[in-house]
Motif scaffolding. Structure first.
Motif, PDB file in Angstrom:
ATOM      1  N   TRP A 137      51.393  39.816  29.910  1.00  0.00           N
ATOM      2  CA  TRP A 137      52.083  39.378  31.123  1.00  0.00           C
ATOM      3  C   TRP A 137      52.809  40.541  31.782  1.00  0.00           C
ATOM      4  O   TRP A 137      52.752  40.695  32.983  1.00  0.00           O
ATOM      5  CB  TRP A 137      53.069  38.240  30.826  1.00  0.00           C
ATOM      6  N   ASN A 141      55.108  37.019  35.823  1.00  0.00           N
ATOM      7  CA  ASN A 141      53.739  36.736  35.382  1.00  0.00           C
ATOM      8  C   ASN A 141      53.718  35.664  34.293  1.00  0.00           C
ATOM      9  O   ASN A 141      52.832  34.816  34.262  1.00  0.00           O
ATOM     10  CB  ASN A 141      53.048  38.006  34.869  1.00  0.00           C
ATOM     11  N   PHE A 142      54.700  35.719  33.394  1.00  0.00           N
ATOM     12  CA  PHE A 142      54.779  34.687  32.359  1.00  0.00           C
ATOM     13  C   PHE A 142      55.072  33.329  32.977  1.00  0.00           C
ATOM     14  O   PHE A 142      54.505  32.317  32.561  1.00  0.00           O
ATOM     15  CB  PHE A 142      55.826  35.035  31.298  1.00  0.00           C
ATOM     16  N   TYR A 193      51.920  31.984  34.357  1.00  0.00           N
ATOM     17  CA  TYR A 193      51.088  31.506  33.257  1.00  0.00           C
ATOM     18  C   TYR A 193      51.592  30.146  32.764  1.00  0.00           C
ATOM     19  O   TYR A 193      50.805  29.227  32.520  1.00  0.00           O
ATOM     20  CB  TYR A 193      51.097  32.531  32.120  1.00  0.00           C
TER      21      TYR A 193
END
Length: 142
Positions: free
Chosen positions: A38, A43-44, A47
């Motif tokens: 990530w 980004n995490f 996700y």
């Protein structure tokens, strides 16, 4: 035959679960550099939104931060051997939620590739131990 539990395998399991979970957190904070999955919390969170597609975006974002909090708390408790049973059950549940979410959102291969089922099962096995060697729990037991 003695009723003594093996001490080092249990300690190894505590450390393996802890380091694995903390590595995922380190990834979110960009500590793994080019090897990151990530690389940052944004980004995490994106996700996590994939895994929690059934939740409103605000709850999905909250779940990303809650997961991160518990992925720091439970491993630290396991490493120290503090309230080990609670930390092990919590880790098992957290990893089980990840595994189920990954399987639903991404298909059955994703949690297998990341050994999330194994982590959950290992934490559950740890949770049902009679005592915890090399731990604060052991040293404060009367």
């Amino acid at each position: 035959m003695t009723d003594q539990q093996p001490q080092f395998p249990q300690l190894f399991l505590r450390l393996a679960i802890s380091v694995t979970m903390l590595s995922a957190v380190a990834d979110r904070f960009g500590f793994w550099g080019e090897n990151a999955a990530w690389g940052n919390m944004a980004n995490f969170s994106a996700y996590t939104r994939k895994l929690t597609f059934f939740l409103p975006e605000v709850l999905s974002t909250c779940s990303a931060y809650a997961a991160t909090f518990f992925e720091i708390l439970f491993p630290l408790m396991l490493i120290l051997g503090f309230k080990t049973r609670i930390a092990a059950y919590g880790s098992s549940l957290l990893l089980l939620i990840f595994a189920i979410s990954m399987a639903i959102a991404l298909g059955p291969k994703a949690p297998l590739d990341y050994s999330v089922w194994v982590g959950s099962a290992g934490a559950l096995l740890l949770a049902v131990q009679k005592q915890y060697s090399f731990s604060i729990d052991q040293s404060t037991q009367k």
